[in-house]
Design a protein around this motif. Structure first.
Motif, PDB file in Angstrom:
ATOM      1  N   VAL A 251       2.588  38.665 -32.768  1.00 31.13           N
ATOM      2  CA  VAL A 251       3.267  38.596 -31.482  1.00 31.13           C
ATOM      3  C   VAL A 251       3.969  37.251 -31.392  1.00 31.13           C
ATOM      4  N   ALA A 252       5.272  37.274 -31.140  1.00 35.94           N
ATOM      5  CA  ALA A 252       6.025  36.029 -30.973  1.00 35.94           C
ATOM      6  C   ALA A 252       5.774  35.471 -29.578  1.00 35.94           C
ATOM      7  N   HIS A 253       5.665  34.152 -29.482  1.00 36.05           N
ATOM      8  CA  HIS A 253       5.431  33.545 -28.173  1.00 36.05           C
ATOM      9  C   HIS A 253       5.999  32.137 -28.150  1.00 36.05           C
ATOM     10  N   ARG A 254       6.279  31.701 -26.945  1.00 38.14           N
ATOM     11  CA  ARG A 254       6.754  30.337 -26.725  1.00 38.14           C
ATOM     12  C   ARG A 254       5.888  29.757 -25.613  1.00 38.14           C
ATOM     13  N   GLY A 255       5.041  28.828 -25.985  1.00 36.08           N
ATOM     14  CA  GLY A 255       4.089  28.304 -25.014  1.00 36.08           C
ATOM     15  C   GLY A 255       3.134  29.396 -24.584  1.00 36.08           C
ATOM     16  N   GLU A 256       3.016  29.593 -23.275  1.00 35.32           N
ATOM     17  CA  GLU A 256       2.094  30.587 -22.742  1.00 35.32           C
ATOM     18  C   GLU A 256       2.773  31.915 -22.445  1.00 35.32           C
ATOM     19  N   ARG A 257       3.985  32.109 -22.958  1.00 34.23           N
ATOM     20  CA  ARG A 257       4.711  33.356 -22.706  1.00 34.23           C
ATOM     21  C   ARG A 257       5.019  34.069 -24.012  1.00 34.23           C
ATOM     22  N   VAL A 258       4.766  35.386 -24.054  1.00 31.86           N
ATOM     23  CA  VAL A 258       5.156  36.154 -25.229  1.00 31.86           C
ATOM     24  C   VAL A 258       6.648  36.454 -25.140  1.00 31.86           C
ATOM     25  N   THR A 259       7.283  36.509 -26.306  1.00 34.26           N
ATOM     26  CA  THR A 259       8.738  36.719 -26.347  1.00 34.26           C
ATOM     27  C   THR A 259       9.136  37.949 -27.156  1.00 34.26           C
ATOM     28  N   GLY A 260       8.171  38.620 -27.775  1.00 30.06           N
ATOM     29  CA  GLY A 260       8.487  39.790 -28.578  1.00 30.06           C
ATOM     30  C   GLY A 260       7.490  39.956 -29.701  1.00 30.06           C
ATOM     31  N   VAL A 261       7.882  40.697 -30.727  1.00 30.51           N
ATOM     32  CA  VAL A 261       7.023  40.906 -31.887  1.00 30.51           C
ATOM     33  C   VAL A 261       7.819  40.704 -33.166  1.00 30.51           C
ATOM     34  N   VAL A 262       7.114  40.300 -34.221  1.00 34.13           N
ATOM     35  CA  VAL A 262       7.711  40.174 -35.541  1.00 34.13           C
ATOM     36  C   VAL A 262       7.255  41.360 -36.373  1.00 34.13           C
ATOM     37  N   LEU A 263       8.202  42.069 -36.978  1.00 36.60           N
ATOM     38  CA  LEU A 263       7.908  43.267 -37.752  1.00 36.60           C
ATOM     39  C   LEU A 263       7.613  42.927 -39.206  1.00 36.60           C
ATOM     40  N   GLU A 264       7.064  43.910 -39.929  1.00 36.55           N
ATOM     41  CA  GLU A 264       6.776  43.710 -41.353  1.00 36.55           C
ATOM     42  C   GLU A 264       8.029  43.352 -42.132  1.00 36.55           C
ATOM     43  N   SER A 265       9.171  43.858 -41.705  1.00 37.67           N
ATOM     44  CA  SER A 265      10.434  43.560 -42.380  1.00 37.67           C
ATOM     45  C   SER A 265      10.903  42.137 -42.139  1.00 37.67           C
ATOM     46  N   GLY A 266      10.259  41.406 -41.227  1.00 33.07           N
ATOM     47  CA  GLY A 266      10.667  40.059 -40.869  1.00 33.07           C
ATOM     48  C   GLY A 266      11.555  40.003 -39.649  1.00 33.07           C
ATOM     49  N   ARG A 267      12.024  41.180 -39.206  1.00 30.65           N
ATOM     50  CA  ARG A 267      12.876  41.237 -38.031  1.00 30.65           C
ATOM     51  C   ARG A 267      12.048  41.002 -36.772  1.00 30.65           C
ATOM     52  N   THR A 268      12.636  40.347 -35.781  1.00 33.64           N
ATOM     53  CA  THR A 268      11.976  40.106 -34.502  1.00 33.64           C
ATOM     54  C   THR A 268      12.593  40.983 -33.432  1.00 33.64           C
ATOM     55  N   LEU A 269      11.748  41.663 -32.680  1.00 38.78           N
ATOM     56  CA  LEU A 269      12.199  42.415 -31.517  1.00 38.78           C
ATOM     57  C   LEU A 269      11.860  41.602 -30.279  1.00 38.78           C
TER      58      LEU A 269
ATOM     59  N   GLY B 176      -5.662  45.497 -19.416  1.00 35.29           N
ATOM     60  CA  GLY B 176      -5.013  44.656 -18.418  1.00 35.29           C
ATOM     61  C   GLY B 176      -4.238  43.514 -19.023  1.00 35.29           C
ATOM     62  N   GLU B 177      -3.971  42.484 -18.203  1.00 32.16           N
ATOM     63  CA  GLU B 177      -3.222  41.324 -18.661  1.00 32.16           C
ATOM     64  C   GLU B 177      -3.985  40.596 -19.754  1.00 32.16           C
ATOM     65  N   GLY B 178      -3.251  40.135 -20.745  1.00 30.34           N
ATOM     66  CA  GLY B 178      -3.885  39.572 -21.931  1.00 30.34           C
ATOM     67  C   GLY B 178      -4.032  38.074 -21.952  1.00 30.34           C
ATOM     68  N   GLY B 179      -3.880  37.409 -20.819  1.00 38.00           N
ATOM     69  CA  GLY B 179      -4.096  35.969 -20.792  1.00 38.00           C
ATOM     70  C   GLY B 179      -2.877  35.143 -21.137  1.00 38.00           C
ATOM     71  N   MET B 180      -1.736  35.789 -21.358  1.00 36.57           N
ATOM     72  CA  MET B 180      -0.460  35.105 -21.573  1.00 36.57           C
ATOM     73  C   MET B 180       0.596  35.866 -20.789  1.00 36.57           C
ATOM     74  N   GLN B 181       1.604  35.168 -20.325  1.00 31.82           N
ATOM     75  CA  GLN B 181       2.629  35.816 -19.517  1.00 31.82           C
ATOM     76  C   GLN B 181       3.362  36.869 -20.343  1.00 31.82           C
ATOM     77  N   GLY B 182       3.400  38.087 -19.825  1.00 32.23           N
ATOM     78  CA  GLY B 182       4.095  39.178 -20.511  1.00 32.23           C
ATOM     79  C   GLY B 182       3.249  39.926 -21.519  1.00 32.23           C
ATOM     80  N   LEU B 183       1.970  39.542 -21.693  1.00 32.54           N
ATOM     81  CA  LEU B 183       1.107  40.193 -22.672  1.00 32.54           C
ATOM     82  C   LEU B 183       0.158  41.159 -21.963  1.00 32.54           C
TER      83      LEU B 183
END
Length: 487
Positions: free
Chosen positions: A201-219, A351-358
């Motif tokens: 899971v990609a994140h910046r600080g306490e916020r998630v920003t997307g996911v990184v795939l096996e191919s290396g691509r980020t959504l 429920g909420e995973g302890g990070m914003q957006g997770l």
């Protein structure tokens, strides 16, 4: 069916990315997409390791009742959620099947619970009575049956049914057909299917920003929901909040699709009460002369994709001896392996995973498919900032392990079920040996629990499995140490 694997046409990210294309992930995606959200669902099309792909898919909660479940407020809360989910399934299935062709998703009319001569009074008799008592408490219709009136049941004499009742409101569906309908409905609603696993899971600080795939691509995404069953742990390990969430292991199970020798099937589910750390023996009609037979349950640190011989042999022997003798002459059309997501306290992570957006939507053990309509609507409301209709606070993912029972109570359950395993596998011992074995087994198990950890006690099935699995012991000890470190 067209599948977009490169994000939205305008190059932007998604409102929600869901890791996991089992029944929970697809259900949530379908609800969100119908509410105008841009949603991507991740997972390989053949769903390796998924629990829902190999499930018996019984739509009921009363049939799963046990004395252990009712002994704690957390267990009763799970039952209340299941009762609500049962009421949602008729409309849910009607919406899924609207405007589509093919056989109905529902395959069984009601559930027949059988108390047979296999097992022990402490487990089978007690759980049979507990199911019946809860049906009365919640005024759920049921009908007591004479064992001789069970037309399709033809057990061997020493495994014959002693009592039975029928619950007309607890049905079953074909899990494969359900997943196919959910996937088609989700795509029609605009969901993007991404045939890859997420690696982190990609994140910046306490916020998630997307996911990184096996191919290396980020959504990129505003919200990320982790609904990858037992495989969710790998994604939680990529996050700073991961150590504060109960770890996941697999409740590995084997089931089988049988083509009956005489081409007949029961009209309803036929099942025993839960026993031996598993969900009871059950036979579910699947149409065209086939029945589903399930299921075993073995705690495994890593999800499995192949069946152990001993589990398959045990399952098939139970089916033909306890339910219908001529299953012995039937064809095994398919062997299925699934992995139930089991948290280290055996309660859901919702429920909420302890990070914003997770968001975390797993740890549902045997209840995920049945709860899927309820959880899909509930999580959609939460993600959209609306007031949810269900109180999931007690199952919040970021928590210390729930200790719903005392160490002594957990050990008592373990001993009862361990003895029950012996009887279900037809051990023959002198009459007085049961008492001798139990007298030695209880203090030995208490001593092992003390050695495992001075404070925390895992649920009975994990405590049982840890005696034979050094890797599970290591995971439990590390997890408990982390819990103390984080307070």
């Amino acid at each position: 069916m067209s599948t977009n694997t490169h994000g939205n046409a305008d190059g932007t990210g998604y409102d929600v990315v869901i890791a996991g294309n089992g029944v929970l992930g697809l259900s949530l995606a379908w609800v969100l997409a119908r509410r105008g959200q841009r949603v991507a669902v991740l997972g390989l099309p053949h769903r390796p390791w998924a629990g829902s792909a190999a499930a018996g898919a019984m739509l009921g909660c009363f049939g799963e009742v046990t004395t252990s479940l009712l002994a704690t407020e957390h267990g009763r809360a799970k039952l209340e959620l299941g009762i609500k989910a049962t009421g949602m399934w008729p409309e849910w299935l009607a919406e899924l099947e609207e405007g589509t062709e093919g056989a109905p998703v529902k395959t069984a009319e009601g559930t027949t619970v059988v108390l047979n001569t296999i097992g022990t009074a402490e487990i089978d008799d007690a759980n049979y009575q507990a199911i019946r008592a809860e049906l009365v408490r919640y005024e759920e219709p049921f009908e007591d049956l004479e064992p001789t009136d069970l037309d399709w049941v033809d057990a061997e004499p020493i495994s014959r049914p002693l009592r039975a009742f029928h619950i007309p409101g607890e049905h079953a569906v074909d899990a494969a057909a359900l997943l196919e309908r959910l996937e088609s409905a989700a795509v029609r609603a605009g969901v993007t299917l991404v045939p890859e696993f997420a690696t982190r899971v990609a994140h910046r600080g306490e916020r998630v920003t997307g996911v990184v795939l096996e191919s290396g691509r980020t959504l990129a995404a505003d919200h990320v929901t982790l609904a990858a069953g037992a495989r969710t742990q790998e994604l939680l390990d990529s996050l700073p909040v991961g150590p504060r969430i109960p770890r996941l292991v697999s409740g590995y199970g084997v089931s089988s699709l049988i083509r009956t020798a005489d081409g007949t099937t029961p009209d309803s589910v036929v099942r025993t009460p839960n026993r031996s750390f598993a969900c009871g023996l059950h036979v579910v009609p699947r149409g065209d002369g086939h029945v589903y037979v399930g299921a075993t349950n073995v705690i495994s640190v890593e999800p499995r994709d192949t069946a152990e011989m001993r589990d398959l042999v045990f399952l098939l022997q139970c089916a033909h001896r306890q339910v219908r003798r001529n299953l012995w002459n039937s064809d095994v059309a398919k062997v299925q392996v699934g992995n139930r997501p089991v948290s280290m306290d055996a309660f859901p992570l919702l429920g909420e995973g302890g990070m914003q957006g997770l968001w975390v939507m797993t740890g549902t053990y045997r209840d995920g498919l049945h709860l899927s309509p309820l959880l899909a609507h509930d999580f959609a409301a939460r993600i959209l900032g609306e007031e949810p209709q269900n109180d999931l606070a007690r199952f919040a993912p970021v928590r210390r392990p729930i200790q719903a029972s005392t160490r002594e109570e957990i050990v008592d359950v373990l001993v009862d079920h361990q003895m029950g395993i012996g009887y279900e596998q037809d051990w023959t011992i002198p009459v007085e040996w049961h008492q001798w074995i139990e007298q030695d087994l209880r203090p030995a198990t208490l001593a092992w629990a003390d050695e495992l950890d001075p404070e925390f006690t895992p649920p009975a099935e994990l405590l049982f499995a840890s005696r034979f699995d050094p890797e599970l012991v290591s995971l439990l000890r590390k997890y408990y140490a982390t819990c103390r470190e984080h307070g």
